[in-house]
Design a protein around this motif. Structure first.
Motif, mmCIF file in Angstrom:
data_model
loop_
_atom_site.group_PDB
_atom_site.id
_atom_site.type_symbol
_atom_site.label_atom_id
_atom_site.label_comp_id
_atom_site.label_asym_id
_atom_site.label_seq_id
_atom_site.Cartn_x
_atom_site.Cartn_y
_atom_site.Cartn_z
ATOM 1 N N THR A 119 69.980 19.952 69.341
ATOM 2 C CA THR A 119 70.868 19.887 70.676
ATOM 3 C C THR A 119 70.613 21.134 71.353
ATOM 4 O O THR A 119 70.368 22.291 70.811
ATOM 5 C CB THR A 119 72.391 20.331 69.663
ATOM 6 O OG1 THR A 119 72.563 18.958 68.967
ATOM 7 C CG2 THR A 119 73.346 20.376 70.865
ATOM 8 N N VAL A 120 70.599 20.904 72.596
ATOM 9 C CA VAL A 120 70.049 21.965 73.710
ATOM 10 C C VAL A 120 71.707 22.312 74.403
ATOM 11 O O VAL A 120 72.560 21.553 74.842
ATOM 12 C CB VAL A 120 69.478 21.249 75.021
ATOM 13 C CG1 VAL A 120 68.921 22.477 75.819
ATOM 14 C CG2 VAL A 120 67.987 20.936 74.060
ATOM 15 N N ILE A 121 71.788 23.666 74.416
ATOM 16 C CA ILE A 121 72.861 24.254 75.121
ATOM 17 C C ILE A 121 72.622 25.034 76.393
ATOM 18 O O ILE A 121 71.629 25.961 76.238
ATOM 19 C CB ILE A 121 73.797 25.142 74.122
ATOM 20 C CG1 ILE A 121 73.655 24.837 72.586
ATOM 21 C CG2 ILE A 121 74.845 26.037 74.775
ATOM 22 C CD1 ILE A 121 74.929 23.758 72.558
ATOM 23 N N SER A 122 72.973 24.628 77.525
ATOM 24 C CA SER A 122 72.595 25.142 78.665
ATOM 25 C C SER A 122 73.153 24.320 79.901
ATOM 26 O O SER A 122 73.101 23.300 80.076
ATOM 27 C CB SER A 122 70.944 25.069 78.836
ATOM 28 O OG SER A 122 70.692 25.805 80.042
ATOM 29 N N PRO A 123 73.724 25.429 80.857
ATOM 30 C CA PRO A 123 74.089 24.561 81.966
ATOM 31 C C PRO A 123 72.948 23.911 82.872
ATOM 32 O O PRO A 123 73.361 23.348 83.856
ATOM 33 C CB PRO A 123 74.892 25.651 82.637
ATOM 34 C CG PRO A 123 74.255 26.893 82.158
ATOM 35 C CD PRO A 123 73.875 26.668 80.810
ATOM 36 N N MET A 124 71.851 24.723 82.872
ATOM 37 C CA MET A 124 70.764 23.948 83.694
ATOM 38 C C MET A 124 69.645 23.730 82.698
ATOM 39 O O MET A 124 69.522 24.448 81.934
ATOM 40 C CB MET A 124 70.409 25.103 84.473
ATOM 41 C CG MET A 124 71.339 25.365 85.772
ATOM 42 S SD MET A 124 70.792 26.929 87.043
ATOM 43 C CE MET A 124 70.907 28.128 85.931
ATOM 44 N N ILE A 125 68.926 22.756 83.171
ATOM 45 C CA ILE A 125 67.837 22.244 82.257
ATOM 46 C C ILE A 125 66.646 21.994 83.001
ATOM 47 O O ILE A 125 66.791 21.343 84.263
ATOM 48 C CB ILE A 125 68.169 20.917 81.318
ATOM 49 C CG1 ILE A 125 68.496 19.885 82.113
ATOM 50 C CG2 ILE A 125 69.078 21.546 80.194
ATOM 51 C CD1 ILE A 125 68.882 18.610 81.372
ATOM 52 N N HIS A 126 65.180 22.072 82.702
ATOM 53 C CA HIS A 126 64.098 21.912 83.284
ATOM 54 C C HIS A 126 64.021 20.313 83.118
ATOM 55 O O HIS A 126 64.288 19.594 82.399
ATOM 56 C CB HIS A 126 62.869 22.340 82.537
ATOM 57 C CG HIS A 126 61.597 22.434 83.245
ATOM 58 N ND1 HIS A 126 60.811 21.349 83.151
ATOM 59 C CD2 HIS A 126 61.134 23.100 84.210
ATOM 60 C CE1 HIS A 126 59.822 21.466 83.865
ATOM 61 N NE2 HIS A 126 59.908 22.731 84.316
ATOM 62 N N SER A 127 63.123 19.800 84.441
ATOM 63 C CA SER A 127 62.977 18.353 84.436
ATOM 64 C C SER A 127 62.392 17.847 83.186
ATOM 65 O O SER A 127 62.830 16.457 82.619
ATOM 66 C CB SER A 127 62.255 17.889 85.399
ATOM 67 O OG SER A 127 60.809 18.803 85.361
ATOM 68 N N GLU A 128 61.607 18.267 82.525
ATOM 69 C CA GLU A 128 60.880 18.054 81.368
ATOM 70 C C GLU A 128 62.043 17.761 80.009
ATOM 71 O O GLU A 128 61.965 16.979 79.214
ATOM 72 C CB GLU A 128 59.940 18.901 80.788
ATOM 73 C CG GLU A 128 58.838 19.179 81.520
ATOM 74 C CD GLU A 128 57.702 17.960 81.450
ATOM 75 O OE1 GLU A 128 57.849 17.181 80.870
ATOM 76 O OE2 GLU A 128 56.771 17.983 82.349
ATOM 77 N N ILE A 129 62.939 18.678 80.107
ATOM 78 C CA ILE A 129 64.153 18.379 79.022
ATOM 79 C C ILE A 129 64.933 17.110 79.495
ATOM 80 O O ILE A 129 65.354 16.595 78.530
ATOM 81 C CB ILE A 129 65.087 19.614 79.007
ATOM 82 C CG1 ILE A 129 64.145 20.941 78.481
ATOM 83 C CG2 ILE A 129 66.058 19.367 78.029
ATOM 84 C CD1 ILE A 129 64.695 22.224 78.267
ATOM 85 N N GLU A 130 65.097 17.261 80.599
ATOM 86 C CA GLU A 130 65.855 15.913 81.289
ATOM 87 C C GLU A 130 65.221 14.677 80.840
ATOM 88 O O GLU A 130 66.182 13.631 80.333
ATOM 89 C CB GLU A 130 65.921 15.961 82.716
ATOM 90 C CG GLU A 130 66.799 17.125 83.525
ATOM 91 C CD GLU A 130 66.756 17.048 84.949
ATOM 92 O OE1 GLU A 130 65.993 16.107 85.743
ATOM 93 O OE2 GLU A 130 67.673 17.678 85.609
ATOM 94 N N GLN A 131 63.763 14.704 80.839
ATOM 95 C CA GLN A 131 63.139 13.558 80.172
ATOM 96 C C GLN A 131 63.702 13.067 78.908
ATOM 97 O O GLN A 131 63.785 11.910 78.584
ATOM 98 C CB GLN A 131 61.767 13.512 80.565
ATOM 99 C CG GLN A 131 60.923 12.294 80.377
ATOM 100 C CD GLN A 131 61.278 11.083 80.975
ATOM 101 O OE1 GLN A 131 61.588 11.189 82.149
ATOM 102 N NE2 GLN A 131 61.376 9.965 80.338
#
Length: 207
Positions: free
Chosen positions: A39-51
């Motif tokens: 589980t990732v907690i962050s209001p902003m994420i890198h495109s690699e995480i978006e994938q």
């Protein structure tokens, strides 16, 4: 810092990564490779995480960190660019949880070593958080020695050990044979590996 090196089975265990940048992405990939539920907690994420989110490999909470985000986690990694947030994550963790604060070894209960993998062979190099750069340099030097052929060689060793378990040979002979096949000539010769497996197969218990 004193530490106790272990290989930890985290398959199907909960892991929380606080942060959405490239460092967080590297940590996420390592956790996924080990079979953790991330589980990732962050209001902003890198495109690699978006994938990874699009592929449904991880869960994303689009929010700022709160202590209750850690409730179900065995492993916690704080990888934000804020020392304050990372420290807050550390102080919010429980004594039963394993915590890695990427920018503060003193607040961490574990460190992720530089890792070299060749099939079932894993070589880890750690400096207790003193110099991750040195750890990676040593790992790269070891990669030259332990090259890709070790992956297939480990498969042979595993099969040999399992086959020997069910033979009628005495334990002392089994131990001696397992030692013999760690000789590098076996790694370099598929023919020798096949001949060995054929040989010990003839001693299998038929009952």
């Amino acid at each position: 810092m004193k530490s106790y090196p272990i290989m930890l089975n985290i398959e199907a265990k909960g892991a929380v990564v606080v942060g959405g940048g490239m460092i967080a992405h590297r940590k996420i990939v390592g956790l996924l490779q080990a079979g953790a539920y991330v589980t990732v907690i962050s209001p902003m994420i890198h495109s690699e995480i978006e994938q990874l989110i699009a592929e449904k490999k991880i869960t994303w909470k689009n929010k700022e960190f709160e202590p209750n985000d850690l409730d179900s986690a065995l492993i916690i990694i704080a990888a934000t660019n804020s020392e304050t947030v990372n420290s807050f994550v550390a102080s919010s963790s429980g004594t039963h949880q394993l915590v890695n604060i990427v920018d503060n070894p003193e607040l961490s209960t574990f460190h992720v070593p530089a890792k070299l993998t060749r099939g079932d062979l894993t070589i880890s190099v750690a400096t207790g958080g003193a110099s991750p750069i040195l750890s990676k340099r040593i790992r790269d030097e070891l990669a030259v020695i332990y090259e890709d052929s070790y992956g297939d060689y480990l498969e042979f060793l595993t099969l040999s050990r399992e086959t020997l378990k069910y033979t009628t040979l005495e334990q002392a002979i089994k131990t001696k044979l397992l030692k013999v096949i760690t000789n590098d000539t076996y790694r370099q010769s598929i023919n020798m590996q096949n001949a060995f497996l054929e040989l010990i197969g003839g001693y299998q218990n038929k009952s």
